[in-house]
Scaffold this active site. Sequence first.
Site, PDB file in Angstrom:
ATOM      1  N   ASP A 297      10.189  11.377   1.571  1.00  0.00           N
ATOM      2  CA  ASP A 297      10.496   9.994   1.191  1.00  0.00           C
ATOM      3  C   ASP A 297      11.911   9.623   1.635  1.00  0.00           C
ATOM      4  O   ASP A 297      12.127   8.572   2.261  1.00  0.00           O
ATOM      5  CB  ASP A 297      10.342   9.838  -0.334  1.00  0.00           C
ATOM      6  CG  ASP A 297      10.709   8.448  -0.808  1.00  0.00           C
ATOM      7  OD1 ASP A 297       9.815   7.575  -0.828  1.00  0.00           O
ATOM      8  OD2 ASP A 297      11.890   8.208  -1.141  1.00  0.00           O
TER       9      ASP A 297
ATOM     10  N   THR B  79       0.855  -1.200   0.000  1.00  0.00           N
ATOM     11  CA  THR B  79       0.000   0.000   0.000  1.00  0.00           C
ATOM     12  C   THR B  79       0.888   1.245   0.000  1.00  0.00           C
ATOM     13  O   THR B  79       2.091   1.183   0.247  1.00  0.00           O
ATOM     14  CB  THR B  79      -0.928   0.033   1.233  1.00  0.00           C
ATOM     15  OG1 THR B  79      -0.137  -0.055   2.405  1.00  0.00           O
ATOM     16  CG2 THR B  79      -1.953  -1.087   1.202  1.00  0.00           C
TER      17      THR B  79
ATOM     18  N   GLU C 173      12.863  -5.746   2.229  1.00  0.00           N
ATOM     19  CA  GLU C 173      14.047  -5.336   1.467  1.00  0.00           C
ATOM     20  C   GLU C 173      13.774  -4.193   0.499  1.00  0.00           C
ATOM     21  O   GLU C 173      14.617  -3.308   0.311  1.00  0.00           O
ATOM     22  CB  GLU C 173      14.614  -6.542   0.694  1.00  0.00           C
ATOM     23  CG  GLU C 173      15.962  -6.277   0.071  1.00  0.00           C
ATOM     24  CD  GLU C 173      17.017  -5.908   1.120  1.00  0.00           C
ATOM     25  OE1 GLU C 173      17.206  -4.698   1.337  1.00  0.00           O
ATOM     26  OE2 GLU C 173      17.618  -6.807   1.719  1.00  0.00           O
TER      27      GLU C 173
ATOM     28  N   LYS D 119       7.903   1.571   3.439  1.00  0.00           N
ATOM     29  CA  LYS D 119       8.808   1.899   4.555  1.00  0.00           C
ATOM     30  C   LYS D 119       8.066   2.425   5.780  1.00  0.00           C
ATOM     31  O   LYS D 119       8.624   2.475   6.867  1.00  0.00           O
ATOM     32  CB  LYS D 119       9.912   2.867   4.122  1.00  0.00           C
ATOM     33  CG  LYS D 119       9.435   4.024   3.280  1.00  0.00           C
ATOM     34  CD  LYS D 119      10.545   4.538   2.389  1.00  0.00           C
ATOM     35  CE  LYS D 119       9.981   5.455   1.318  1.00  0.00           C
ATOM     36  NZ  LYS D 119       9.338   4.723   0.215  1.00  0.00           N
TER      37      LYS D 119
ATOM     38  N   VAL E 156      13.858   0.315   1.039  1.00  0.00           N
ATOM     39  CA  VAL E 156      14.921   1.305   0.814  1.00  0.00           C
ATOM     40  C   VAL E 156      15.771   0.836  -0.367  1.00  0.00           C
ATOM     41  O   VAL E 156      16.236  -0.298  -0.396  1.00  0.00           O
ATOM     42  CB  VAL E 156      15.821   1.465   2.072  1.00  0.00           C
ATOM     43  CG1 VAL E 156      16.925   2.477   1.811  1.00  0.00           C
ATOM     44  CG2 VAL E 156      14.990   1.886   3.280  1.00  0.00           C
TER      45      VAL E 156
ATOM     46  N   LYS F 155      13.263   6.916   4.608  1.00  0.00           N
ATOM     47  CA  LYS F 155      14.278   5.876   4.346  1.00  0.00           C
ATOM     48  C   LYS F 155      15.416   5.976   5.363  1.00  0.00           C
ATOM     49  O   LYS F 155      15.896   4.955   5.865  1.00  0.00           O
ATOM     50  CB  LYS F 155      14.819   6.022   2.919  1.00  0.00           C
ATOM     51  CG  LYS F 155      13.805   5.554   1.888  1.00  0.00           C
ATOM     52  CD  LYS F 155      14.275   5.822   0.482  1.00  0.00           C
ATOM     53  CE  LYS F 155      13.275   5.251  -0.513  1.00  0.00           C
ATOM     54  NZ  LYS F 155      13.369   5.858  -1.840  1.00  0.00           N
TER      55      LYS F 155
ATOM     56  N   GLU G 124       4.647  10.915  -7.863  1.00  0.00           N
ATOM     57  CA  GLU G 124       3.190  10.832  -7.847  1.00  0.00           C
ATOM     58  C   GLU G 124       2.591  12.144  -8.338  1.00  0.00           C
ATOM     59  O   GLU G 124       3.305  13.132  -8.538  1.00  0.00           O
ATOM     60  CB  GLU G 124       2.715  10.540  -6.424  1.00  0.00           C
ATOM     61  CG  GLU G 124       3.136   9.161  -5.982  1.00  0.00           C
ATOM     62  CD  GLU G 124       2.854   8.902  -4.524  1.00  0.00           C
ATOM     63  OE1 GLU G 124       2.006   9.590  -3.943  1.00  0.00           O
ATOM     64  OE2 GLU G 124       3.504   8.002  -3.984  1.00  0.00           O
TER      65      GLU G 124
ATOM     66  N   GLY H 286       6.791   7.472 -14.127  1.00  0.00           N
ATOM     67  CA  GLY H 286       6.140   6.701 -13.064  1.00  0.00           C
ATOM     68  C   GLY H 286       6.874   6.794 -11.735  1.00  0.00           C
ATOM     69  O   GLY H 286       6.623   6.025 -10.815  1.00  0.00           O
TER      70      GLY H 286
HETATM   71  N1  LIG Z   1       7.042   2.123  -7.124  1.00  0.00           N
HETATM   72  C1  LIG Z   1       8.267   1.794  -6.734  1.00  0.00           C
HETATM   73  O1  LIG Z   1       9.183   1.627  -7.550  1.00  0.00           O
HETATM   74  C2  LIG Z   1       8.576   1.557  -5.270  1.00  0.00           C
HETATM   75  C3  LIG Z   1       9.884   1.307  -4.866  1.00  0.00           C
HETATM   76  C4  LIG Z   1      10.152   0.996  -3.527  1.00  0.00           C
HETATM   77  C5  LIG Z   1       9.119   0.998  -2.609  1.00  0.00           C
HETATM   78  N2  LIG Z   1       7.843   1.305  -3.021  1.00  0.00           N
HETATM   79  C6  LIG Z   1       6.768   1.290  -2.032  1.00  0.00           C
HETATM   80  O2  LIG Z   1       5.824   0.292  -2.408  1.00  0.00           O
HETATM   81  C7  LIG Z   1       4.504   0.711  -2.063  1.00  0.00           C
HETATM   82  C8  LIG Z   1       3.634   0.681  -3.308  1.00  0.00           C
HETATM   83  O3  LIG Z   1       4.176   1.547  -4.284  1.00  0.00           O
HETATM   84  P1  LIG Z   1       3.315   2.035  -5.533  1.00  0.00           P
HETATM   85  O4  LIG Z   1       4.219   2.892  -6.328  1.00  0.00           O
HETATM   86  O5  LIG Z   1       2.662   0.858  -6.174  1.00  0.00           O
HETATM   87  O6  LIG Z   1       2.219   2.910  -4.770  1.00  0.00           O
HETATM   88  P2  LIG Z   1       0.819   3.427  -5.270  1.00  0.00           P
HETATM   89  O7  LIG Z   1       0.875   3.721  -6.720  1.00  0.00           O
HETATM   90  O8  LIG Z   1       0.429   4.478  -4.289  1.00  0.00           O
HETATM   91  O9  LIG Z   1      -0.147   2.158  -5.138  1.00  0.00           O
HETATM   92  C9  LIG Z   1      -0.519   1.715  -3.891  1.00  0.00           C
HETATM   93  C10 LIG Z   1      -1.513   0.584  -3.958  1.00  0.00           C
HETATM   94  O10 LIG Z   1      -1.977   0.406  -2.617  1.00  0.00           O
HETATM   95  C11 LIG Z   1      -3.388   0.421  -2.602  1.00  0.00           C
HETATM   96  N3  LIG Z   1      -3.812   1.111  -1.378  1.00  0.00           N
HETATM   97  C12 LIG Z   1      -3.397   2.317  -0.917  1.00  0.00           C
HETATM   98  N4  LIG Z   1      -4.017   2.593   0.257  1.00  0.00           N
HETATM   99  C13 LIG Z   1      -4.829   1.559   0.526  1.00  0.00           C
HETATM  100  C14 LIG Z   1      -5.720   1.251   1.577  1.00  0.00           C
HETATM  101  N5  LIG Z   1      -5.930   2.098   2.573  1.00  0.00           N
HETATM  102  N6  LIG Z   1      -6.360   0.067   1.538  1.00  0.00           N
HETATM  103  C15 LIG Z   1      -6.186  -0.785   0.503  1.00  0.00           C
HETATM  104  N7  LIG Z   1      -5.355  -0.547  -0.531  1.00  0.00           N
HETATM  105  C16 LIG Z   1      -4.681   0.611  -0.516  1.00  0.00           C
HETATM  106  C17 LIG Z   1      -3.826   1.164  -3.820  1.00  0.00           C
HETATM  107  O11 LIG Z   1      -5.094   0.651  -4.162  1.00  0.00           O
HETATM  108  P3  LIG Z   1      -6.157   1.405  -5.089  1.00  0.00           P
HETATM  109  O12 LIG Z   1      -5.450   1.570  -6.396  1.00  0.00           O
HETATM  110  O13 LIG Z   1      -7.287   0.497  -5.131  1.00  0.00           O
HETATM  111  O14 LIG Z   1      -6.433   2.714  -4.426  1.00  0.00           O
HETATM  112  C18 LIG Z   1      -2.735   0.795  -4.828  1.00  0.00           C
HETATM  113  O15 LIG Z   1      -3.045  -0.410  -5.449  1.00  0.00           O
HETATM  114  C19 LIG Z   1       4.637   2.109  -1.452  1.00  0.00           C
HETATM  115  O16 LIG Z   1       4.653   2.001  -0.061  1.00  0.00           O
HETATM  116  C20 LIG Z   1       5.985   2.588  -1.979  1.00  0.00           C
HETATM  117  O17 LIG Z   1       6.585   3.525  -1.099  1.00  0.00           O
HETATM  118  C21 LIG Z   1       7.554   1.543  -4.325  1.00  0.00           C
END
Ligand SMILES: NC(=O)c1ccc[n+]([C@@H]2O[C@H](COP(=O)([O-])OP(=O)(O)OC[C@H]3O[C@@H](n4cnc5c(N)ncnc54)[C@H](OP(=O)(O)O)[C@@H]3O)[C@@H](O)[C@H]2O)c1
Length: 319
Positions: free
Chosen positions: A201, A78, A131, A107, A134, A205, A190, A187
């Site tokens: 962010d 999430t 893992e 994180k 960060v 970390k 946000e 991507g």
């Molecule tokens: N993207 C990367 O490369 C990357 C790298 C390292 C770490 N991360 C971490 O990985 C996590 C996901 O990244 P992301 O880029 O995919 O984030 P994102 O685009 O914000 O997507 C988050 C997902 O979580 C769901 N969600 C959010 N709040 C929710 C809630 N209260 N209940 C149920 N579902 C919820 C959303 O569902 P809906 O779409 O249905 O709202 C969406 O599917 C984040 O914590 C981010 O910091 C991401």
Amino acid sequence: VQLLQKKRAELHTLGIDWRITGIASRRLGWCVNTGGFDPENLCGADPCGAGALAREKSINDVHQWLRSVQANVLFEATSLNVASGQPAIDNLRAALEFGAHAITANKGPVVHGYQELRDLAQSKGKRFLFESAVMDGAPIFSLFRELPAIHLKSFRGILNSTTNLILTEMERGMTFDESVEKAQSLGLAETDPSNDTEGWDATVKVAALVTVLMGVPTKPQQIQREGITRLKVEDVRAARQHGQPYKLVCRAQRTSSGVEASVGPQQLPLSDPLSAVAGTSSAVYFETDVLPGLAIIESNPGVETTAYGMLADFIHAVG
Ligand SMILES: NC(=O)c1ccc[n+]([C@@H]2O[C@H](COP(=O)([O-])OP(=O)(O)OC[C@H]3O[C@@H](n4cnc5c(N)ncnc54)[C@H](OP(=O)(O)O)[C@@H]3O)[C@@H](O)[C@H]2O)c1
């Protein structure tokens, strides 16, 4: 799901098989298929189409859902909640209480729930692993698990790809807004990029690394933080031209009373290896009592890099 599919044969050689019995998100609700969802459909253009991910209307919370899907492992991804780490902490706690391994890329629960989730996992004989939280899939936490009797004295690094890309693009001629748009189109950033540009962010970390690797529980609010929004484009360009480029530098240093940590823009000499970290790449340099300089550099990570961190956690948990 794509990476799990790609690595299915290799996982078999490690004695690991898998099926996805549950998927949940805000929009999707709680979806269940105890026989296993078809991974090809999930990777297709319209995974939620044609009722393939029908919401289980009788399920109202994560506890019921975990019971229905009979989870062995939860992959939690999430969005980051800087202030509380929720709802990730509740989801991970529920998984461990149910008897599943808890894996997250988020994180938030590491800085707001590490001790509790670690101890709960231990008491249940399960793993709480993070893992990807960060530097995506780069092995930071697993590396330190393999370094017994080591004492981390300090670290410094570039830990936020979005701001590093923005600064690189500003040096090359784009405005701040154009650089943000580029980060969004890739991507990385946000729609509201302020978590990155205001340094939150990176700060979370740093808090995660200090909490886990230095053993000092630290909240993001305790870290001195400044983002890159006050930097003027002409200053960023001039700094690069004079061989002193700006970078959003993350630091932590052990002190006699704990740890001092900060995130902020700094001009670095070209002789500093961090000044060469460009675009979406990131890097961290550790100083330990026995290894005076140890570095991890991650070049051009993509979404598969993040997925790999979660896959590695999965293999460590169940292998
Ligand atoms: N993207 C990367 O490369 C990357 C790298 C390292 C770490 N991360 C971490 O990985 C996590 C996901 O990244 P992301 O880029 O995919 O984030 P994102 O685009 O914000 O997507 C988050 C997902 O979580 C769901 N969600 C959010 N709040 C929710 C809630 N209260 N209940 C149920 N579902 C919820 C959303 O569902 P809906 O779409 O249905 O709202 C969406 O599917 C984040 O914590 C981010 O910091 C991401």
